[in-house]
Structure formats: structure tokens, C-alpha cells
Design a protein around this motif. Structure first.
Motif, PDB file in Angstrom:
ATOM      1  N   UNK A  51      19.151 -24.510  20.771  1.00 30.67           N
ATOM      2  CA  UNK A  51      18.908 -23.484  19.751  1.00 30.67           C
ATOM      3  C   UNK A  51      20.223 -23.158  19.056  1.00 30.67           C
ATOM      4  N   UNK A  52      20.688 -24.011  18.161  1.00 39.53           N
ATOM      5  CA  UNK A  52      22.010 -23.819  17.550  1.00 39.53           C
ATOM      6  C   UNK A  52      22.083 -22.588  16.659  1.00 39.53           C
ATOM      7  N   UNK A  53      23.234 -21.942  16.720  1.00 42.76           N
ATOM      8  CA  UNK A  53      23.518 -20.767  15.894  1.00 42.76           C
ATOM      9  C   UNK A  53      24.520 -21.175  14.825  1.00 42.76           C
ATOM     10  N   UNK A  54      24.163 -20.982  13.551  1.00 41.46           N
ATOM     11  CA  UNK A  54      24.950 -21.514  12.439  1.00 41.46           C
ATOM     12  C   UNK A  54      25.388 -20.413  11.481  1.00 41.46           C
ATOM     13  N   UNK A  55      26.649 -20.486  11.075  1.00 42.74           N
ATOM     14  CA  UNK A  55      27.193 -19.586  10.059  1.00 42.74           C
ATOM     15  C   UNK A  55      27.310 -20.336   8.738  1.00 42.74           C
ATOM     16  N   UNK A  77      21.641 -18.174  -4.794  1.00 41.45           N
ATOM     17  CA  UNK A  77      21.416 -19.488  -4.183  1.00 41.45           C
ATOM     18  C   UNK A  77      21.535 -19.453  -2.658  1.00 41.45           C
ATOM     19  N   UNK A  78      22.676 -18.987  -2.160  1.00 36.80           N
ATOM     20  CA  UNK A  78      22.951 -19.121  -0.723  1.00 36.80           C
ATOM     21  C   UNK A  78      22.112 -18.162   0.112  1.00 36.80           C
ATOM     22  N   UNK A  79      22.062 -16.887  -0.270  1.00 35.83           N
ATOM     23  CA  UNK A  79      21.297 -15.906   0.509  1.00 35.83           C
ATOM     24  C   UNK A  79      19.824 -16.261   0.632  1.00 35.83           C
ATOM     25  N   UNK A 105      22.982 -17.610   9.690  1.00 37.48           N
ATOM     26  CA  UNK A 105      23.507 -16.322   9.245  1.00 37.48           C
ATOM     27  C   UNK A 105      24.523 -16.518   8.114  1.00 37.48           C
ATOM     28  N   UNK A 106      24.697 -15.482   7.297  1.00 32.84           N
ATOM     29  CA  UNK A 106      25.657 -15.533   6.215  1.00 32.84           C
ATOM     30  C   UNK A 106      25.045 -15.090   4.897  1.00 32.84           C
ATOM     31  N   UNK A 134      30.309 -25.119   5.444  1.00 30.82           N
ATOM     32  CA  UNK A 134      31.194 -24.775   4.325  1.00 30.82           C
ATOM     33  C   UNK A 134      30.619 -25.349   3.039  1.00 30.82           C
ATOM     34  N   UNK A 135      30.978 -24.742   1.920  1.00 24.42           N
ATOM     35  CA  UNK A 135      30.434 -25.186   0.641  1.00 24.42           C
ATOM     36  C   UNK A 135      31.163 -26.393   0.072  1.00 24.42           C
ATOM     37  N   UNK A 136      32.459 -26.537   0.422  1.00 20.75           N
ATOM     38  CA  UNK A 136      33.200 -27.659  -0.151  1.00 20.75           C
ATOM     39  C   UNK A 136      34.298 -28.122   0.805  1.00 20.75           C
TER      40      UNK A 136
END
Length: 339
Positions: free
Chosen positions: A205-209, A230-232, A246-247, A268-270
């Protein structure tokens, strides 16, 4: 048909022979633990390895040359010559011949991966400049391998013992990043990351930021609208599907407070947003893993380092970690297939 083997067969493409690829490969393979765990096949040229064995006073590094993967010897370090002519080794010098050989090494390894005779590929660093041409566009291993295996989506995933950072956009100019950050691209990379963390790393159950694109994650629209528009929405949709996503988080504060330790993965975005903190914290042990491919590919997290090539100053830590990670992923894959 796959060859019968008693240890995982891991291919290592030699990269640019005028950089530190040969040195870190040789040093890593002298680790007795690795010699017991894997059968290495170096795609390069015996003359280049002989050059560095003498130049670096590494007389204990021994290998055998084989003509093809079918001749692999499981108790030896195997070398396949990917070019017929003996290469000229010029440490620290960028040459077109070195680029041609680096590409030939990758191409031959791809052939053997597709035939099922390699269990994984570890790529030593190369120089994109002496490979890329109008005939052979080459912007990086990730893109080249994604193309070679007809994969629609892959992801550059930088991993270490306690930090894993994936990228939405990879090797593209800074001015093009915003256009590449879309709901579709973020969703695709999140899916790859979740699947990889489960299958490749064994995290159920990975938790990702998820990081923001703009300074301070947009400051509620004051510094950009990508986070709000876009991201939210993507983060919200994954949460509604039951994923621990999350984020978006401001990247400076996120890494400054070492919050990456609270998560199994960070998106990360870039490129530089993810790789600068990763390399600052994990440079000697970090690994570049290409998630989303049908094969296992890892790489050290550094480049050719022409400035120290041939001086016996290169640290093999990242290359050693890349080989260990490839081995661990092979074993995890075998266990998944057995269940």
C-alpha cells in the motif's frame, strides 16, 4: 529460448569508454557478494577493459570474452565485443567512436533482452552528445529503451534505500515543462509509480507525495494555476479511488524538512526538481531505474565524469547499488511469478 542458468544473468552496457563507466563497472564486479549472486555480461570490448585494468592497476579483474550470449559462463565475468575493431581509449576525451560503441552496446543488450537470455540490464553512463544524430536520435536511456520495447509509458525513477523520486516530465527543455504537466501525464506516471512500488519494491500500500510545479506550489493561484487546475484534481481522484496520494507540496520546503522519509515515493513535475535533491542526498548510492518497461533496467545516478576518467578516483557505490537493485528485482519478479 532462454539459456539454462543457475544465477541471474545481468547485462552491463559499458557506456562511454572514455568516461568512468568501465572503471566503476570493474570495481563493482570485484565485490565478492556480486560474483556469488549474478552472472555478469559486459557489452563493450575486451581491449577497453584491458586498458583500464592496466591503467588502474586492477590486475585482479579477470574476464573471458564470448562471441554471443549463448556462450555465457556462469562462474566468470563475461565480455561481448560489440564492435569488431579495437577501440581507441582516450580517458576524458569525447569522441564519436566512443559514442558509436556505447550505442552498439545498448543495441546488442536489447537484442539479448528481447530473446529472454538476459534477466536485466544495467547501463553504465554515456554521453548523449556523441551518440545523438539525425540518423539516431538519442536523448537518454529512458526514452531509447521505451522506444525499443514499444512501451507507451515509462518513468525515470530515482531510488535509494530511503528515497524514491519519479518524474512526470524527463529530458525536455525547461520552457516545455508546463505544457507537459497535464492531468493525463500526472495520472499516467502515478499509475506507473504505484504499480512499480507494489511489484518491483514489494510495498503493498504505497504512500506517495506529489510535488507542485510552481514556487510554493502556486500559493493558491498567486504564482500559477497548475496546482489548482491540474495537480489537485488528479490527487483528489486517486484518493477517491483508495490510493494513498497526497499533495501538491512545495518542493523546497518538502525536501528541506526531509518529508520524503514519510513517503514510499515522491512524484516530481520535472527533471531538476526531483534529481537535484536526490543527488544531493544520495549521490554515491542512488540508482536510476526505468519503471514501466517489460524488462528490468537500472543505472548509476551519475554521468561520464570525464574530468576524473582514468585517474582511479571514481566511486563505484552507485554502480554497485544498481547491480544489487537489478538482482533484487529479478528475485522479486521470480517470486511473484511463482505465486
Amino acid at each position: 529460448m532462454s539459456i539454462k542458468k543457475n544465477k541471474p544473468v545481468i547485462g552491463i552496457s559499458i557506456g562511454d569508454i572514455n568516461g568512468i563507466g568501465a572503471e566503476v563497472t570493474m570495481k563493482a564486479l570485484l565485490d565478492n557478494r556480486l560474483q556469488k549472486m549474478i552472472t555478469p555480461v559486459i557489452y563493450g570490448h575486451g581491449k577497453a577493459l584491458t586498458f583500464y585494468r592496466k591503467a588502474l592497476d586492477m590486475n585482479e579483474f579477470n574476464f573471458i570474452q564470448i562471441k554471443s550470449i549463448e556462450e555465457v559462463h556462469h562462474r566468470k565475468i563475461n565480455v561481448i565485443n560489440v564492435v569488431q575493431e579495437s577501440p581507441e581509449v582516450m580517458p576524458g576525451v569525447e569522441t564519436r567512436d566512443a559514442g558509436s560503441m556505447a550505442l552498439a552496446a545498448i543495441d546488442q543488450a536489447i537484442v539479448d533482452l528481447k530473446s529472454g537470455q538476459l534477466d536485466a540490464l544495467v547501463t553504465a553512463p554515456l554521453n548523449k552528445n556523441n551518440i545523438n544524430s539525425t540518423e539516431t536520435p538519442f536523448v537518454g536511456h529512458t526514452e531509447y529503451l521505451t522506444n525499443a520495447f514499444d512501451t507507451t509509458e515509462s518513468m525515470m525513477f530515482m531510488v535509494s534505500e530511503d528515497m524514491r523520486v519519479g518524474l512526470v516530465t524527463g529530458h525536455i527543455p525547461l520552457k516545455d515543462i508546463a505544457a507537459g504537466v497535464t492531468e493525463a501525464s500526472i495520472r499516467a506516471k502515478l499509475k506507473i509509480m504505484i504499480r512499480s512500488l507494489k511489484n518491483d519494491f514489494g510495498i503493498s500500500k504505497p504512500k506517495i507525495a506529489v510535488l507542485g510545479l510552481n514556487p510554493h506550489a502556486g500559493e493558491d493561484g498567486l504564482l500559477g494555476n497548475e496546482e489548482l487546475e491540474i495537480i489537485q484534481p488528479v490527487v483528489k481522484s486517486f484518493k477517491e479511488e483508495g490510493a494513498l496520494v497526497f499533495g501538491p507540496y512545495p518542493s523546497d520546503g518538502f525536501f528541506g524538512m526531509m518529508h520524503q522519509k514519510r513517503f514510499d515515493g515522491v512524484l516530481a513535475m520535472y527533471h531538476d526538481q526531483g534529481l537535484i535533491p536526490f543527488k544531493a542526498l544520495c549521490f554515491e548510492s542512488g540508482v536510476n531505474f526505468t519503471a514501466g518497461l517489460p524488462i528490468i533496467r537500472t543505472s548509476p545516478d551519475h554521468g561520464t565524469a570525464y574530468n576524473i576518467a582514468g585517474k582511479n578516483d571514481a566511486n563505484p557505490g552507485s554502480m554497485r547499488s544498481a547491480i544489487f537493485l537489478a538482482h533484487d528485482m529479478i528475485k522479486r519478479k521470480e517470486n511473484l511469478m511463482a505465486t
